[in-house]
Design an enzyme around this catalytic site. Sequence first.
Site, mmCIF file in Angstrom:
data_model
loop_
_atom_site.group_PDB
_atom_site.id
_atom_site.type_symbol
_atom_site.label_atom_id
_atom_site.label_comp_id
_atom_site.label_asym_id
_atom_site.label_seq_id
_atom_site.Cartn_x
_atom_site.Cartn_y
_atom_site.Cartn_z
ATOM 1 C CB CYS A 60 -1.766 4.026 -5.491
ATOM 2 S SG CYS A 60 -2.888 2.787 -4.864
ATOM 3 C CG HIS A 80 -1.683 3.488 -9.568
ATOM 4 N ND1 HIS A 80 -0.962 2.401 -9.129
ATOM 5 C CD2 HIS A 80 -2.887 3.426 -8.936
ATOM 6 C CE1 HIS A 80 -1.692 1.725 -8.266
ATOM 7 N NE2 HIS A 80 -2.868 2.316 -8.131
ATOM 8 C CG ASN A 139 -3.952 -1.175 -7.504
ATOM 9 O OD1 ASN A 139 -2.823 -0.849 -7.157
ATOM 10 N ND2 ASN A 139 -5.025 -0.436 -7.277
#
Length: 331
Positions: A118, A258, A288
């Site tokens: 990520c 994020h 996500n």
Amino acid sequence: MKGLKLPRSRIIATGSYLPDKILTNRDLEKMLDTSDEWITERTGIKERRIADESQAASDLAYEASKVALDRAGLRPEDIDMIIVATVSGDMPFPSTACFLQAKLGASNAVGFDINAACSGFLYGFCIADSFIKSEMYKRILVVGTEVLSKITDWHDRTTCVLFGDGAGAAILEPTDEDRGILSVHINSDGRMWDLLHIPGGGSRNPTAAETVEKRLHYIKMKGNETFKVAVRTLEDLVLRTLEEQGLKPSQLSLLVLHQANLRIIQATAERLGLPMSKFIVNLYKYGNTSAASIPIALDEALISGRIKNGDYILFEAFGGGLTWSSVLIKW
Ligand code: UT7
């Protein structure tokens, strides 16, 4: 080095792409033992996008990159370097950046991938910034692209409700103006590798009937432990990044974190004493999307007019590795 003025890099255009297919929490209720209430309460996610069977990471990256190139008024041949951040690349090799280069026709570019989960897109910014500062490369396309739906275990309710597919791109160029990337931080701690990983398909557990049967080719996450490390690390990182630049949290116009879990963003806001209105939140519609989450959020922030010249914007990401990163920009 004293007196030497290095060029700064700045973002000249962005683009993003989300597949059309929407998978809602209600859809998931029909597939496994979960509920819209649980997912919404624990994560803030309501729905996510899912790529077509035929789409791989470079296809999504291509769509996002085309938008960024069009907005910048550039041709693919004008790009010197392509950096792709992904954990769901088209193939183990060659790099997804090479597939993207071929699709775009970016014949003057060199391309490579980053594996930092990520945090990958912000690692990409850091690498692009260094190449621009060193004046080795001028125009760099940084892309975060993920087709996580194809590496997600749809029988594992602790992970499959979290992830989605998408891509975002940004083009960086040097500038002499008082703006652009002010600071970059990239970090990793491999001792916590097992919090978030895919055990199968590499040289540790090569693909075999047994690894497939044990579902080792899918994302495994110790969610609760990861959550705790994420909250602690992100807060430290914001404060360190701001302190270095002599800025206070209140001077930030926008924070692009994020998009893993609304509770992580809320906890960061609380600890910094900042209102949620300063944070971009789009995870409720995309889930996500790992390396794609920051560039998609940035693109949406720009399109919706939330960013003005002179704004201080802080980006932060956290993910498998473990890795974490921050980038501070004066727009
Ligand atoms: O992007 C990279 C970084 N990733 C992250 O930062 C993710 C960080 N982690 C998280 O976002 C959260 O930890 C999760 C959303 C993954 C999980 O939330 P949690 O509050 O930490 O829940 P938990 O794992 O402690 O599980 C609580 C309960 C368990 O049941 P018991 O043992 O208390 O009976 C789970 O089995 O919730 C259960 N559970 C579910 N129930 C319904 C787990 N997944 C589900 C589900 N639906 N999908």
